[in-house]
Design an enzyme around this catalytic site. Structure first.
Site, PDB file in Angstrom:
ATOM      1  N   ASN A 171      30.963  35.329  37.216  1.00  0.00           N
ATOM      2  CA  ASN A 171      31.468  35.692  38.770  1.00  0.00           C
ATOM      3  C   ASN A 171      33.056  35.663  38.425  1.00  0.00           C
ATOM      4  OD1 ASN A 171      32.036  37.087  40.671  1.00  0.00           O
ATOM      5  ND2 ASN A 171      31.837  35.486  42.189  1.00  0.00           N
ATOM      6  N   LYS A 210      34.956  37.461  39.516  1.00  0.00           N
ATOM      7  CA  LYS A 210      35.381  37.967  41.618  1.00  0.00           C
ATOM      8  C   LYS A 210      36.558  39.241  41.233  1.00  0.00           C
ATOM      9  CE  LYS A 210      34.907  33.313  42.737  1.00  0.00           C
ATOM     10  NZ  LYS A 210      35.058  32.027  43.273  1.00  0.00           N
ATOM     11  N   HIS A 268      27.788  35.579  49.030  1.00  0.00           N
ATOM     12  CA  HIS A 268      28.775  35.259  48.145  1.00  0.00           C
ATOM     13  C   HIS A 268      29.648  34.467  49.792  1.00  0.00           C
ATOM     14  CE1 HIS A 268      32.475  32.925  45.874  1.00  0.00           C
ATOM     15  NE2 HIS A 268      31.690  33.066  45.357  1.00  0.00           N
ATOM     16  N   GLU A 291      26.414  27.264  46.362  1.00  0.00           N
ATOM     17  CA  GLU A 291      27.601  26.920  45.972  1.00  0.00           C
ATOM     18  C   GLU A 291      28.377  26.298  47.445  1.00  0.00           C
ATOM     19  OE1 GLU A 291      30.059  30.607  46.288  1.00  0.00           O
ATOM     20  OE2 GLU A 291      28.570  30.894  48.117  1.00  0.00           O
ATOM     21  N   GLY A 327      32.287  30.548  38.373  1.00  0.00           N
ATOM     22  CA  GLY A 327      34.088  31.813  38.871  1.00  0.00           C
ATOM     23  C   GLY A 327      35.426  31.095  37.444  1.00  0.00           C
ATOM     24  N   GLY A 328      36.058  30.411  37.688  1.00  0.00           N
ATOM     25  CA  GLY A 328      37.512  30.430  36.690  1.00  0.00           C
ATOM     26  C   GLY A 328      36.711  29.919  35.831  1.00  0.00           C
TER      27      GLY A 328
END
Length: 241
Positions: free
Chosen positions: A9, A11, A88, A158, A224-225
């Site tokens: 993801n 983002k 999300h 999450e 994510g990151g």
């Protein structure tokens, strides 16, 4: 057998250069499925580069019309998306999305034959109050009662207190919650729940991915990151083999 998923993801991050880096790295594995949830402006290029599989990060609850800034399920389909994230925690927090809206988004995805990746999770206050199960049931029950779930549905857990904080849930706690989710789903969909893929999302990194993926009810990650770094993403995938 449930095939593991590594879902990236991005983002509101990334550009053509990063996309090209991932395409050149040719990150594939016969042991797990890779999904790239990209900003919509990158989806066309990703499709042309052969990056698979693609996912939207959100979708409109409307079919089409005067809804400036929205993207429809049919548009995502046109751009090659097989999946789409809905619910999300950032959408819930910053855009105040609730289950009534998410049900409509789910319907639009189903009409376009796009598989939803439905995100659920507890806030820090709910975690501290040992109210995780109540939070998850509140987010799951309306969906389960609408008869929208099928064998392709993906649920991503999450814990909101872990997203972007560096504080990942312990493997034991994550397994406990994933098992709880599967049991909640089974109350409405006994035949589907055992085969449904459940993802963990929340500060996933190469150093904790191996212990998490070993858990019985964790079928992959919503990353994510670490998904913005070819090396880190590749290392996470390697733990899933």
């Amino acid at each position: 057998m449930r095939k593991p998923i590594a879902a990236a993801n991005w983002k509101m991050n990334g550009d053509f250069s990063l996309l090209d880096d991932f395409a050149q790295a040719n990150i594939t594995s016969d042991k797990c499925e890779t999904i790239f949830a990209l900003p919509s402006v990158l989806l066309d290029r990703a499709q042309k580069l052969g990056l698979n599989a693609l996912a939207g990060q959100d979708v409109s609850a409307q079919v089409k019309g005067a809804f400036t800034g929205e993207i429809s399920a049919s548009m995502l389909k046109m751009l090659g998306c097989q999946y789409c994230i809905i619910g999300h925690s950032e959408r819930r927090q910053y855009h105040h999305e609730d289950e009534a809206l998410l049900i409509e988004k789910w319907r639009r995805l189903k009409e376009a034959e796009i598989t939803p990746i439905y995100c659920i999770g507890e806030l820090q206050a709910e975690y501290d109050a040992h109210a995780t199960q109540q939070a998850l049931e509140r987010q799951l029950r309306p969906i389960l009662e609408e008869n929208l779930v099928d064998h392709k549905t993906i649920i991503a857990y999450e814990p909101v207190w872990a997203i972007g904080t560096g504080k990942a849930a312990t493997p034991d706690y994550a397994q406990h919650v994933h098992q709880m989710i599967r049991q909640i789903v089974a109350q409405n969909y006994a035949s589907i729940a055992p085969a449904m893929r459940l993802l963990y999302g929340g500060s996933v990194k190469p150093d904790n991915a191996g212990l998490l993926i070993c858990q019985a009810d964790i079928d992959g990650f919503l990353i994510g990151g670490a998904s913005l770094d070819v090396g880190l993403f590749t290392k996470i995938i390697e733990t899933m083999k």
